[in-house]
Design an enzyme around this catalytic site. Structure first.
Site, short mmCIF file in Angstrom:
data_model
loop_
_atom_site.label_atom_id
_atom_site.label_comp_id
_atom_site.label_asym_id
_atom_site.label_seq_id
_atom_site.Cartn_x
_atom_site.Cartn_y
_atom_site.Cartn_z
N ASN A 1 -55.83 33.22 -70.33
CA ASN A 1 -54.93 32.07 -70.31
C ASN A 1 -53.86 32.12 -71.38
OD1 ASN A 1 -56.17 30.52 -68.15
ND2 ASN A 1 -57.90 30.24 -69.53
N ARG B 1 -49.39 28.60 -71.18
CA ARG B 1 -49.97 28.97 -72.49
C ARG B 1 -49.66 30.42 -72.87
NH1 ARG B 1 -56.10 27.04 -72.07
NH2 ARG B 1 -55.65 27.11 -69.83
N ALA C 1 -26.92 85.55 -80.29
CA ALA C 1 -26.99 84.29 -81.02
C ALA C 1 -25.60 83.73 -81.26
CB ALA C 1 -27.70 84.51 -82.35
#
Length: 459
Positions: free
Chosen positions: A228, A16, A423
């Protein structure tokens, strides 16, 4: 103290559930439902646990590991037949055996303990764990006599009109005198429509022998829920989530929206921590006092230190120190460690990296396979280039360094203590201590060149 044993029934495929995953392995808050059962049983301190497996036996035993012994039910011929498979391991034992289904993840240690105590104090041969159901439709009814003794269990389809009005139901969990159990199982017949051996038939067999059969009524029907199908699985998760969240709140944790907060059973959270909605805290995570998680954060198997904040971020298998700020939208991948007072800002990814105390990776950076010292500033857009297509290499950034925006650090490489990286640099060689490294093309301005290009485009 009387010896105690446990038989866990986990052989069913669970058709199920409509899933390729075996029924008892379906997770409830991240843990297979059968593991919840084993964990609660283990806390009662039973002397031996036997799990009956069938469908997916290898997968089930692989997930459970060494917490139990296993027997295989080759054919699924009913619950009585399943318990019979444990006979070789338990038939010579004296004491109490509890039989519980592997799809009942919500029954607590306290309920198991109360069932054992009731059974042993009554000197019973069998004790049924029962509950009162508002709607008992579909459940076996527990029929008592005028002396309040259990006479029998009647399945819903076989119950009379009066019996169907009984609201005390059989939960499918039992305690037995071990010797009485296996003696009675030999008398169980499969003379029924399904051709199966039913464990509840043991109750009637023992009653016919004038053995004492009692019932232990649990006040909480919800915890006896058997899973279930997917609907019941969702119900079980909701109930367990509520139970866990309430425990944390009663211990001093602030959870503003418990209906939308997901905390796994193994998580430890100290008082005055704040958990915001949409947060998932899973695995063996620990959240220390005054920490703040969320909203919408995932913390899996992590340590989060005192006063730290993890906002709208994901962290996995890592350690986050005290007073750390993470996020929003940061990703801390496994095997990382963030030192005290550090910052991992927005859209930053950390992978297998140590970030030292007081260091900052504020935004839009990737630190992979790196060792970052203390008081380091990593500028926006910085990347440790750790993978050459075959191997991973380590980038080391020593204490007090400053990495300018949009820098590429090509591993293996070391940025020395107190150094600066300009940078836009691409660093391929080690930078000495207290140095400035500039690794970019020299800027060239060609005045008027843009006008010439535009004129060409017009032609």
């Amino acid at each position: 103290m009387m010896r105690r044993y446990a038989v866990i029934l986990a052989a069913g495929q669970g058709t199920r559930m409509k899933s390729k995953l075996y029924k008892v392995l379906h997770p409830v808050l991240g843990r297979p439902m059968v593991q919840h059962v084993i964990d609660q049983i283990k806390a009662v301190k039973v002397d031996k646990t036997v799990t009956v497996v069938g469908h997916g036996a290898e997968k089930v035993s692989e997930h459970i590991g060494n917490d139990t012994e296993f027997v295989i039910q080759g054919e699924q011929l009913g619950t009585g037949h399943a318990v019979m498979q444990a006979e070789d391991l338990l038939k010579d034992k004296h004491g109490t055996t509890i039989v519980v289904c592997g799809d009942t993840p919500l029954i607590t240690t306290e309920t198991y303990q109360a069932l054992f105590a009731h059974h042993e104090n009554e000197g019973a041969s069998a004790t049924i764990l029962t509950a009162k159901a508002e709607d008992p439709t579909g459940y076996g009814r527990v029929i008592r006599n005028e002396a309040d003794e259990v006479e029998r269990i009647v399945e819903h389809k076989d119950a009379s009109g009066a019996e169907r009005l009984v609201d005390e139901i059989n939960t499918g969990t039992y305690c037995f005198d071990n010797q009485a159990l296996f003696a009675a199982l030999k008398e169980v017949s499969n003379d029924n429509v399904q051709g199966e051996y039913y464990l509840p038939d043991v109750i009637e067999i023992l009653r016919n022998k004038k053995e004492k059969v009692t019932a232990s009524l649990t006040p909480d029907f919800e915890e006896t829920l058997g899973v279930n199908d997917r609907v019941a699985l969702a119900q079980a998760e909701k109930i367990m989530k509520k139970r866990i969240n309430e425990k944390h709140m009663r211990n001093g944790v602030a959870i503003s929206d418990p209906d939308n907060t997901y905390i796994h059973p193994g998580v430890v959270i100290e008082q005055d921590a704040v958990i915001h909605p949409g947060t998932h805290i899973t695995g063996g995570s620990t959240v220390k006092m005054d920490a703040e998680i969320g909203p919408n954060s995932e913390v899996d198997n992590c340590y989060v230190g005192i006063g730290s904040v993890v906002k709208q971020s994901v962290a996995t298998n890592s350690k986050i120190g005290d007073r750390v700020n993470v996020g929003p939208f940061a990703h801390i991948r496994p095997e990382s460690a963030i030192g005290d007072d550090a910052k991992v800002g927005n859209f930053v990814e950390i992978k297998k990296t140590v970030i030292g105390e007081g260091s900052k990776v504020p935004h839009l950076s990737y630190m992979g396979d790196a060792q970052v010292g203390s008081n380091v500033n990593v500028g926006c857009g910085t990347i440790t280039v750790n993978y050459d297509g075959k191997n991973k290499y380590v980038t080391t950034i020593e204490d007090d360094s400053f990495i300018g925006c949009n820098s590429n650090l090509i591993a293996p490489v070391t940025i020395g203590k107190g150094s600066y990286v300009a940078a836009g640099s691409t660093i391929t060689k080690d930078v000495p201590t207290e140095s400035l490294s500039v690794a970019r093309a020299r800027q060239t301005n060609k005045e008027g060149y843009a006008t010439r290009l535009k004129n060409r485009q017009k032609d």
